[in-house]
Write a protein that holds these residues in place. Structure first.
Motif, PDB file in Angstrom:
ATOM      1  N   PRO A   1      -1.089   8.816 -10.870  1.00 61.00           N
ATOM      2  CA  PRO A   1      -1.029   7.618 -11.713  1.00 61.00           C
ATOM      3  C   PRO A   1      -0.822   7.927 -13.195  1.00 61.00           C
ATOM      4  O   PRO A   1      -0.233   7.112 -13.920  1.00 61.00           O
TER       5      PRO A   1
ATOM      6  N   ASP B   1       0.818  -1.215   0.000  1.00 63.39           N
ATOM      7  CA  ASP B   1       0.000   0.000   0.000  1.00 63.39           C
ATOM      8  C   ASP B   1       0.854   1.268   0.000  1.00 63.39           C
ATOM      9  O   ASP B   1       0.434   2.310  -0.526  1.00 63.39           O
TER      10      ASP B   1
ATOM     11  N   ILE C   1      -2.577  -3.445  -7.349  1.00 70.43           N
ATOM     12  CA  ILE C   1      -2.333  -2.002  -7.349  1.00 70.43           C
ATOM     13  C   ILE C   1      -1.860  -1.541  -8.721  1.00 70.43           C
ATOM     14  O   ILE C   1      -2.345  -0.524  -9.257  1.00 70.43           O
ATOM     15  N   CYS C   2      -0.918  -2.255  -9.307  1.00 75.28           N
ATOM     16  CA  CYS C   2      -0.411  -1.867 -10.630  1.00 75.28           C
ATOM     17  C   CYS C   2      -1.511  -1.936 -11.676  1.00 75.28           C
ATOM     18  O   CYS C   2      -1.618  -1.053 -12.545  1.00 75.28           O
TER      19      CYS C   2
ATOM     20  N   ARG D   1      -4.712  -1.580 -11.156  1.00 77.98           N
ATOM     21  CA  ARG D   1      -5.693  -0.523 -10.875  1.00 77.98           C
ATOM     22  C   ARG D   1      -5.262   0.815 -11.470  1.00 77.98           C
ATOM     23  O   ARG D   1      -6.089   1.595 -11.953  1.00 77.98           O
ATOM     24  N   HIS D   2      -3.963   1.072 -11.470  1.00 76.83           N
ATOM     25  CA  HIS D   2      -3.467   2.378 -11.900  1.00 76.83           C
ATOM     26  C   HIS D   2      -2.772   2.335 -13.264  1.00 76.83           C
ATOM     27  O   HIS D   2      -2.142   3.316 -13.654  1.00 76.83           O
TER      28      HIS D   2
ATOM     29  N   GLU E   1       1.457   2.025  -3.467  1.00 82.60           N
ATOM     30  CA  GLU E   1       0.280   2.689  -4.042  1.00 82.60           C
ATOM     31  C   GLU E   1       0.237   4.157  -3.637  1.00 82.60           C
ATOM     32  O   GLU E   1      -0.103   5.034  -4.462  1.00 82.60           O
ATOM     33  N   GLN E   2       0.580   4.453  -2.404  1.00 77.80           N
ATOM     34  CA  GLN E   2       0.594   5.853  -1.970  1.00 77.80           C
ATOM     35  C   GLN E   2       1.604   6.664  -2.777  1.00 77.80           C
ATOM     36  O   GLN E   2       1.355   7.830  -3.114  1.00 77.80           O
TER      37      GLN E   2
END
Length: 464
Positions: free
Chosen positions: A223, A212, A254-255, A257-258, A215-216
Motif C-alpha cells: 500500500p 477484494d 478498500i481505497c 483503508r489503504h 485489495e489483494q
C-alpha cells in the motif's frame, strides 16, 4: 464557358493521405473508404447518399444527436468573440462557467476542474496529479496504479500503461512502469470455482470477490507504493461489464483503508450514457477524481476534464506548489461554449431522465436476440450495451482466432454497416457487438437495431 472540375474521389484521397485511427490501412488498398458526410438525429449519411443508424453515437460521443444547429451556433458565436486563449495562469468566461457547472454536477467534494482536450489526456492528468499529490503530502513512494484486465484507458504513454489490453500495448513497450491489473466484473466469464451448487454465481458475492482482488493487488505491491485505482463505472472494452451490487461501495472502503485514490474513468460513462450526469451517481459512490470527455459537447467540439476533490487539490493551493502540467487547447473557449450549450440541452430536454425511462426497453429489445445460437450474453446499463458472441451457448465456448478474423472482421463488421447499422464489432477480450446510440433514441431506434442485428448475426452464424 469553363467546365466545372470533376468531383474529387474522397475515398482514394483518404487512402493516400488520411491515416485513420485504429485502422488496418491495407484493408482499403482495393476497396473504398467509408466516407460519412452528414448527420441528423440518430442517422448519418455517406458520400453515396446511403443512410445508416448511428448505433454507437459516433464513438460513445453524440449524446444529443446529430445536426444540432444551436451547438454549431454556440461555437460560431464564441469564435467571433474570443476564438482562443489558454488557461495557463489566465481564465476566460466560458472555461470558468463550465468548470463551475461541472463541479455542481459532480458528486461529493469534487469541485476542481482541470481541462484537457480528450479522455486519454484526462487519464494522464489524473495519474500525474495522484503522483504529485502523494509527494506533496510526504508519501513519495506511492506512484503505482491498479486497473482492471481488458480495460481501455487511452493511448498516451501513461494512459496506455494503465490500459489492460496487452495487444494494444505490445507495439509500444516499454511503457510507464508501475501499473498492475486485477480482474474486471465480467460475471458471464466468472471463474468456475465461484459458482454455487446450482452452477450460478451470486452477483453480490462476485462483486465482493472482484473488489477484494483489487485489495489483494494493493497488498501484493505494498500500500505504501500504490497511488490510485482506475476503474470505469461500466467497463467498455470486453463488452460493457456493469458492476455487481455493492462493488463500488466495497472498493471505496478498500481505497480508504489503504490511502489509495479512487479514480472513476467516465470518458464514456459520463453525460447521460447511463442516465445520470456521472456514472458514479448511478452506482452510488464518490471517487477522488473523475475523468471525462466525449459526451460533454456531444462531439461538436473536442474537450476533456479531470474533476478533482477538494482534499486532493488542497496541497496544490498552498505556497509555491504548482501542478506542472497542461495542454495548449485545454479549456478552449469554443469547446467550453459548446459544452455549456450541450448541457443546456440535457437540462431542457431531460436527456438523463429519458435514458432512465427507456433503458429497460432497450435492454428488453436486445434480449430478444438471445434466441439466436450465436448470442451468449447481453449486458450493460443505460444506453450502453454489449452482446457477446459465442460458438456454443451451453458451454460458452468462444471463437478461435481464425474464426474471429473470418467471421467478426471478414464478414460481420461489413455486414452490419451494409445493412444500415453503424456500431462496433470488437474482439478486445471475447467477441462482442457494442451499442451506444444517441440519447435521443426511442423504441423505434431499438427495434431497428434489433432487426439489423438479427439479420446480420443470423448470416454470420451460417458462415461458421
Amino acid at each position: 464557358m469553363t467546365a466545372e472540375p470533376a468531383p474529387k474521389d474522397l475515398s482514394k484521397t483518404a487512402y493516400d493521405h488520411l491515416w485513420m485511427h485504429f485502422t488496418r490501412m491495407s484493408s482499403y488498398e482495393h476497396s473504398p473508404v467509408p466516407t460519412i458526410v452528414r448527420g441528423q438525429g440518430t442517422y448519418v449519411w455517406d458520400d453515396k447518399g446511403r443512410k445508416y443508424l448511428d448505433g454507437l453515437a459516433g464513438l460513445f460521443v453524440v449524446q444529443a444527436g446529430h445536426g444540432r444547429e444551436e451547438l454549431a451556433e454556440a461555437a460560431a458565436k464564441q469564435a467571433k468573440e474570443l476564438a482562443f486563449f489558454p488557461v495557463w495562469s489566465y481564465a476566460h468566461p466560458k472555461a470558468v462557467e463550465l468548470a463551475e457547472r461541472l463541479a455542481n454536477y459532480a458528486p461529493g467534494d469534487l469541485n476542481k476542474v482541470f481541462f484537457s482536450t480528450g479522455g486519454g489526456e484526462a487519464v494522464e492528468t489524473a495519474w500525474k496529479l495522484a503522483k504529485q499529490y502523494f509527494k506533496l503530502t510526504g508519501k513519495p513512494t506511492k506512484y503505482k496504479v491498479i486497473s482492471r484486465a481488458v480495460a481501455y484507458h487511452g493511448t498516451p504513454q501513461g494512459a496506455l500503461s494503465i490500459t489492460g489490453l496487452p495487444g494494444l500495448k505490445a507495439p509500444f513497450e516499454p511503457l510507464v512502469p508501475g501499473t498492475h491489473k486485477a480482474p474486471n466484473t465480467n460475471i458471464y466469464r466468472a471463474p468456475a470455482y465461484l459458482a454455487g451448487p446450482d452452477g450460478t454465481v451470486d452477483p453480490e458475492a462476485y462483486g465482493r470477490w472482484c473488489a477484494d482482488e483489487i485489495e489483494q493487488a494493493i497488498l501484493f505491491e505494498g500500500p505504501e507504493t500504490v497511488a490510485a485505482v482506475f476503474v470505469e463505472p461500466v467497463q467498455n472494452a470486453g463488452g460493457c461489464f456493469p458492476p455487481p451490487p455493492g462493488y463500488f461501495q466495497r472498493l471505496r472502503e478498500i481505497c480508504d483503508r489503504h490511502d489509495v485514490l479512487l479514480v472513476s474513468d467516465e470518458v464514456i460513462c459520463a453525460f447521460g450514457r447511463l442516465g445520470t450526469m456521472f456514472g458514479a451517481d448511478k452506482f452510488g459512490y464518490v471517487p477522488d477524481m473523475i475523468t471525462c470527455a466525449k459526451g460533454m459537447t456531444s462531439g461538436y467540439s473536442p474537450i476533456g476534464a479531470t474533476i478533482i476533490s477538494d482534499r486532493i487539490a488542497e496541497p496544490f493551493y498552498k505556497g509555491d506548489n504548482t501542478f506542472l502540467h497542461g495542454y495548449t487547447f485545454g479549456g478552449h473557449p469554443v469547446s467550453s461554449a459548446v459544452a455549456l450549450a450541450n448541457l443546456d440541452i440535457f437540462e431542457r430536454e431531460g436527456l438523463n431522465q429519458h435514458v432512465l425511462d427507456n433503458e429497460a426497453n432497450f435492454l428488453g429489445t436486445l434480449n430478444k436476440l438471445r434466441d439466436l445460437p450465436i448470442v451468449g450474453d447481453v449486458r450493460g446499463n443505460g444506453f450502453f450495451y454489449g452482446i457477446e458472441l459465442v460458438k456454443d451457448k451451453a458451454t460458452k465456448e468462444s471463437f478461435n482466432d481464425d474464426e474471429v478474423e473470418r467471421v467478426l472482421y471478414g464478414f460481420l463488421s461489413k455486414a452490419l454497416f451494409d445493412n444500415g447499422l453503424y456500431c462496433r464489432a470488437d474482439d478486445r477480450g471475447d467477441p462482442v457487438v457494442q451499442l451506444a446510440p444517441p440519447l435521443i433514441s426511442d423504441q423505434s431506434t431499438f427495434d431497428e437495431i434489433e432487426q439489423i442485428l438479427r439479420t446480420s448475426l443470423t448470416d454470420a452464424w451460417a458462415k461458421i
